[in-house]
Design a protein around this motif. Structure first.
Motif, short mmCIF file in Angstrom:
data_model
loop_
_atom_site.label_atom_id
_atom_site.label_comp_id
_atom_site.label_asym_id
_atom_site.label_seq_id
_atom_site.Cartn_x
_atom_site.Cartn_y
_atom_site.Cartn_z
N ILE A 1 63.84 25.37 -106.62
CA ILE A 1 63.52 25.01 -105.24
C ILE A 1 64.77 24.41 -104.60
N LYS A 2 65.07 24.78 -103.37
CA LYS A 2 66.25 24.25 -102.70
C LYS A 2 66.13 22.73 -102.52
N THR B 1 58.79 16.56 -107.54
CA THR B 1 58.07 17.37 -106.57
C THR B 1 56.87 18.06 -107.20
N THR B 2 57.07 18.65 -108.37
CA THR B 2 55.96 19.32 -109.06
C THR B 2 54.87 18.32 -109.42
N ILE C 1 54.64 8.18 -109.05
CA ILE C 1 55.27 9.47 -109.36
C ILE C 1 56.71 9.48 -108.86
N ILE C 2 56.92 9.06 -107.63
CA ILE C 2 58.27 9.11 -107.05
C ILE C 2 59.22 8.18 -107.80
N LEU C 3 58.73 7.02 -108.21
CA LEU C 3 59.62 6.04 -108.85
C LEU C 3 59.73 6.17 -110.36
N HIS C 4 58.80 6.89 -111.01
CA HIS C 4 58.69 6.77 -112.47
C HIS C 4 59.98 7.11 -113.21
N ASP C 5 60.72 8.11 -112.75
CA ASP C 5 61.96 8.51 -113.43
C ASP C 5 63.21 8.18 -112.62
#
Length: 313
Positions: free
Chosen positions: A105-106, A163-164, A188-192
């Motif tokens: 994905i771009k 994103t996935t 989800i956004i912060l976990h990694d």
């Protein structure tokens, strides 16, 4: 000219590749060898360069492009290359960015999708913290891989993985409205996100000193605390504490690196989504290289199992 993932067992080849990793090691006989990971836009393959001289160690460093002549083999179920000849690439073929594997994905599309999701994080503290950290690490977050190897180990892999996971999370929220969507999406956004500190970058990815000794779960918890300090948010209030729990528990088990096990509904779902996406990416990568009716190579991150690819049925 074939690419790495198009090679079959016992096939001899010549191709330009990027040296993604070049680890200097000692054999049992005391002689130096280089454990290479070669990369092109299709993926990676490992190979060992035996009896390396000091001059060869200096010449064949990570980040350089080489003309690799070799033979694809299997060693204990894992693909590798028998190196027959290695030389530096000519100037016109020596741009490392030409050989980097990238997310499907771009980057701009992932930036837009994640930015849109921020409006669905309605808790003010979570929203401010996520926005602050995404702004602080904007460049790295959308360029770094999610790992050195195994899953999403390519340029923009961290953003692709995130994103996935957001898409999976939204599908699960639609089925289970009892979930706190804001908390799940923030987690989800912060976990990694700590991987932008744990890893060295998309090219010649290595673990940093602090990445090896502290790890991304603790690093992102520290970043949340720093964000709270900058934003004048009390990091001991309940909503911040449960956000910190989300990132600290997302590996699920203590033996997998989590300081605590998930003890929130959303934390357990975050762990399950993370594991699902990582597992799917590893399996699909291997399956795409396998002829129907045969087994994949062994996948280290899947307990060293191989998977059967059914014939057309």
């Amino acid at each position: 000219m074939k690419k790495i993932r198009e090679l079959v067992v016992d096939e001899e080849f010549q191709m330009y590749t990027l040296i993604k990793n070049a680890d200097i090691r000692k054999a049992k006989n005391g002689k130096t060898f280089i454990a290479f990971t070669f990369q092109d836009t299709s993926g990676t393959i490992d190979g060992k360069f035996w009896d390396a001289s000091e001059e060869e160690v200096e010449r064949f460093q990570a980040g350089r492009v080489v003309m690799l002549s070799g033979k694809r083999e299997l060693y204990q179920g894992t693909p590798q290359v028998k190196i027959m000849q290695l030389r530096l690439a000519t100037e016109e073929a020596a741009d490392p960015t030409l050989y980097m594997e990238r997310a499907p994905i771009k980057k701009e599309a992932m930036e837009a999708e994640i930015s849109q999701t921020l409006f669905e994080i309605t808790n003010p503290h979570w929203n401010r913290i996520v926005r602050y950290l995404l702004t602080k690490y904007q460049k790295e977050f959308f360029e770094y891989p999610a790992a050195k190897r195994n899953h999403h180990a390519y340029a923009s892999g961290l953003a692709h993985h995130t994103t996935t996971m957001l898409r999976l999370g939204k599908a699960i929220v639609s089925e289970y409205p009892e979930l706190n969507a804001s908390l799940l999406y923030a987690g989800i956004i912060l976990h990694d996100l700590g991987k932008v500190i744990e890893l060295s970058g998309a090219m010649t990815t290595e673990y940093t000193l602090i990445g090896n000794l502290v790890g991304h779960l603790v690093l992102v918890d520290e970043e949340i605390t720093k964000a709270c300090l900058a934003l004048k948010i009390d990091d001991t209030v309940e909503d911040v504490v449960i956000l910190r729990h989300m990132v600290l528990s997302h590996h699920g088990l203590l033996e997998y690196g989590s300081p605590v096990r998930p003890r929130l509904l959303e934390a357990e779902i975050l762990h399950q989504i993370d594991n699902l996406d990582a597992s799917m990416q590893m399996m699909l990568t291997s399956i795409r290289q396998t002829t129907p009716g045969e087994y994949t190579d062994r996948i280290f991150g899947m307990d060293n199992r191989s998977f059967y690819v059914p014939k057309d049925v």
